[in-house]
Design a protein around this motif. Structure first.
Motif, PDB file in Angstrom:
ATOM      1  N   ALA A  81      37.216 -11.740  49.566  1.00 46.62           N
ATOM      2  CA  ALA A  81      36.622 -11.318  48.295  1.00 46.62           C
ATOM      3  C   ALA A  81      36.920  -9.838  48.036  1.00 46.62           C
ATOM      4  CB  ALA A  81      35.116 -11.551  48.316  1.00 46.62           C
ATOM      5  N   TYR A  82      36.863  -9.049  49.097  1.00 42.82           N
ATOM      6  CA  TYR A  82      37.122  -7.607  48.984  1.00 42.82           C
ATOM      7  C   TYR A  82      38.508  -7.336  48.404  1.00 42.82           C
ATOM      8  CZ  TYR A  82      38.206  -2.944  50.981  1.00 42.82           C
ATOM      9  OH  TYR A  82      38.614  -1.655  51.181  1.00 42.82           O
ATOM     10  N   THR A  83      39.483  -8.176  48.772  1.00 46.40           N
ATOM     11  CA  THR A  83      40.863  -7.923  48.331  1.00 46.40           C
ATOM     12  C   THR A  83      41.336  -8.955  47.307  1.00 46.40           C
ATOM     13  OG1 THR A  83      41.632  -9.186  50.219  1.00 46.40           O
ATOM     14  CG2 THR A  83      41.549  -6.797  50.495  1.00 46.40           C
ATOM     15  N   ALA A 142      40.350   2.562  52.581  1.00 45.23           N
ATOM     16  CA  ALA A 142      40.288   1.125  52.830  1.00 45.23           C
ATOM     17  C   ALA A 142      40.608   0.835  54.304  1.00 45.23           C
ATOM     18  CB  ALA A 142      41.286   0.412  51.933  1.00 45.23           C
ATOM     19  N   CYS A 143      40.378  -0.446  54.733  1.00 48.60           N
ATOM     20  CA  CYS A 143      40.572  -0.782  56.151  1.00 48.60           C
ATOM     21  C   CYS A 143      42.023  -1.213  56.420  1.00 48.60           C
ATOM     22  CB  CYS A 143      39.599  -1.881  56.569  1.00 48.60           C
ATOM     23  SG  CYS A 143      39.974  -3.511  55.877  1.00 48.60           S
ATOM     24  N   VAL A 144      42.334  -1.468  57.696  1.00 46.16           N
ATOM     25  CA  VAL A 144      43.692  -1.856  58.103  1.00 46.16           C
ATOM     26  C   VAL A 144      44.124  -3.125  57.368  1.00 46.16           C
ATOM     27  CG1 VAL A 144      45.123  -2.582  60.057  1.00 46.16           C
ATOM     28  CG2 VAL A 144      43.352  -0.846  60.394  1.00 46.16           C
ATOM     29  N   PHE A 145      43.237  -4.122  57.352  1.00 48.25           N
ATOM     30  CA  PHE A 145      43.552  -5.389  56.683  1.00 48.25           C
ATOM     31  C   PHE A 145      43.885  -5.152  55.215  1.00 48.25           C
ATOM     32  CE2 PHE A 145      41.182  -8.331  53.827  1.00 48.25           C
ATOM     33  CZ  PHE A 145      42.192  -9.275  53.694  1.00 48.25           C
ATOM     34  N   CYS A 146      43.075  -4.334  54.552  1.00 48.75           N
ATOM     35  CA  CYS A 146      43.306  -4.052  53.139  1.00 48.75           C
ATOM     36  C   CYS A 146      44.676  -3.382  52.955  1.00 48.75           C
ATOM     37  CB  CYS A 146      42.184  -3.178  52.583  1.00 48.75           C
ATOM     38  SG  CYS A 146      42.379  -2.833  50.845  1.00 48.75           S
TER      39      CYS A 146
HETATM   40  S1  SF4 Z   1      37.154  -6.113  54.936  1.00 44.96           S
HETATM   41 FE1  SF4 Z   1      37.225  -7.513  56.675  1.00 44.96          FE
HETATM   42  S2  SF4 Z   1      38.908  -6.733  57.931  1.00 44.96           S
HETATM   43 FE2  SF4 Z   1      38.336  -5.050  56.553  1.00 44.96          FE
HETATM   44  S3  SF4 Z   1      36.790  -3.827  57.695  1.00 44.96           S
HETATM   45 FE3  SF4 Z   1      35.668  -5.337  56.454  1.00 44.96          FE
HETATM   46  S4  SF4 Z   1      35.366  -7.068  57.882  1.00 44.96           S
HETATM   47 FE4  SF4 Z   1      37.021  -5.825  58.736  1.00 44.96          FE
END
Ligand code: SF4
Length: 457
Positions: free
Chosen positions: A65-67, A37-41
């Motif tokens: 929406a992703y999280t 997952a990414c930093v934000f996640c």
């Molecule tokens: S979910 Fe949002 S913050 Fe995370 S990689 Fe995708 S665009 Fe960037």
């Protein structure tokens, strides 16, 4: 067989065969469609369970929406955390900036929900357009009297682990404000337990029976006021070390609170966690209570495991989870069920974690860091795994390959920690591995080897 990308070769290790040290903690290889997952996640999953706080995602709606509701994270009270608020940035803000929209969203939401605190998460696009999130948060905090904490978690700026660090920095800012509420001399904070399916309540009950007060759980079933007095607990007990070690170190430096690493999964690790905490307090009553609790729980658990073990002996498992500390306990818990781990990897493991995995797994086990779906499928096929333990992104891989799956990640609804959790884990693994459905899977049929015959796909 699918090959491994050249730039990933040092992140995959075969126990007993390869002699190089495994590489980890580096950015994912471009084009490898990482499972990570990414930093934000990373920051979102750590802070999400703080139930009386507002969580506002500053960015396009897709990040929210992703999280959205990413963890079960049950609450015994408020449920504000389960709302997924977003500033929903559009092209216009990408050109002219999103600060106005952030200010408007924050003031409106705080007026509507009166949260105990607010977290504002910066996503990729906010990092690119350069919004001054800090100053908007300071302004809203001044005007509303509610703590507003920016979380610097632009998705592209590192690995998921950097998101954990951003979350720890934000949580630390909440500490140190309550010096009034009484705290026991036998008190702890639980760090890195997220109450996905009620585990925090199981663990808290064990500590209560031992005579130990839990000042705060960071962040399972979390409350802002509890975090505000967490700096006065006598010990930090860190479960998810990947996410919380940085907070434990900061609390040690700033408040002198020592910390220990534990795991609440599996029989040995659960028992060790309780004894390690008891040993830190060196109190006769706490020691006696702990011995009674463990003998009681283990005595009831072992006979119940037998019926599951009988059908699972000799089966093989693959594990791919977020934090590697969890995988240690899974390897041991599977051994109790008569199963062998043949593939194990994580999104955020450290070099020491992978060294330890080498020690506790058998020769031939694949150990991997930050894998991708093609690699993972290839390892599973190669090693003939009957079960994959992972999270939301691994579930379809298991099903497509026609093997059993056990969810050990954010979304699960089954409590897997503690002694009760071990029984739930055994039941879930058993029911999935022995399900007749796998023999109808196209992948199994193509392989022309029935799992009933004990063969690999
Ligand atoms: S979910 Fe949002 S913050 Fe995370 S990689 Fe995708 S665009 Fe960037």
């Amino acid at each position: 067989m699918i090959g491994i990308l050249e730039e990933r070769k040092l992140q995959v290790f075969e126990n007993g065969k390869d002699s190089y040290g495994i590489e980890c903690g580096k950015s994912s290889a471009a084009g490898s469609v990482s499972q990570r997952a990414c930093v934000f996640c990373g920051s979102r999953v750590v802070l999400y369970p703080i139930a009386d706080a507002l969580h506002l995602i500053h960015g396009p709606i897709g990040c929210a929406a992703y999280t959205w509701d990413i963890r079960g994270s049950m609450s015994s009270g408020p449920e504000l955390h389960r709302m997924s608020f977003s500033t929903d940035l559009q092209e216009r803000e990408v050109v002219y900036g999103g600060e106005k929209k952030l200010y408007a969203a924050l003031t409106e939401l705080i007026a509507e929900y009166r949260p105990k605190a607010a977290f504002v998460y910066s996503t990729c696009i906010v990092g690119l357009i350069g919004d001054d999130v800090e100053s908007v948060c300071r302004r809203v905090e001044r005007e509303t009297g509610i703590r507003v904490l920016p979380v610097h978690s632009e998705g592209f700026k590192g690995t998921k682990k950097d998101g954990y660090k951003a979350a720890c920095d934000a949580v630390f800012k909440l500490m140190g404000t309550d010096d009034e509420t009484p705290v026991s001399p036998f008190s702890i904070n639980i760090l890195g337990e997220f109450n996905l399916a009620g585990e925090t309540w199981i663990i808290k009950d064990y500590y209560r029976r031992m005579g130990i007060e839990v000042v705060s759980c960071i962040t399972g079933d979390g409350r802002v006021d509890e975090i505000a007095r967490a700096h006065r607990a006598k010990l930090n007990v860190v479960q998810c070390s990947g996410s919380m070690t940085s907070l434990a170190k900061t609390m040690k430096d700033e408040y002198g609170i020592p910390f220990i690493r534990v795991s609440y999964f599996g029989i040995e690790d659960m028992t060790k966690a309780l004894y390690d905490v008891a040993a830190r307090f060196d109190d006769e009553l706490i020691t006696r209570n702990t011995i009674d609790l463990v003998s009681d729980e283990v005595g009831r658990l072992l006979p119940r495991l037998e019926k599951y073990r009988a059908n699972l002996i000799g089966k093989k498992a693959a594990i791919y989870v977020g934090g590697s500390f969890k995988s240690f306990s899974l390897v041991k818990a599977l051994r109790h069920l008569g199963m062998e781990t043949v593939v194990v990897g994580s999104q955020t493991g450290s070099a020491e974690d992978y060294e330890y995995l080498k020690e506790i797994t058998k020769e031939g086990t694949i150990i991997c860091d930050d894998t991708n779906p093609l690699e993972l499928s290839s390892f599973i096929l190669n090693k003939g795994a009957d079960l994959l333990i992972g999270g939301v992104k691994e579930r379809p891989i298991a099903y497509k390959m026609g093997i059993a799956f056990c969810d050990h990640n954010h979304e699960r609804k089954e409590a897997l920690a503690g002694y009760e959790g071990m029984i739930n884990f055994a039941r879930e693994v058993h029911d999935s591995v022995t399900s007749p459905v796998w023999k109808f899977s196209p992948a199994r049929i193509r392989a022309r080897i029935s799992p009933d015959q004990g063969g690999a796909i």
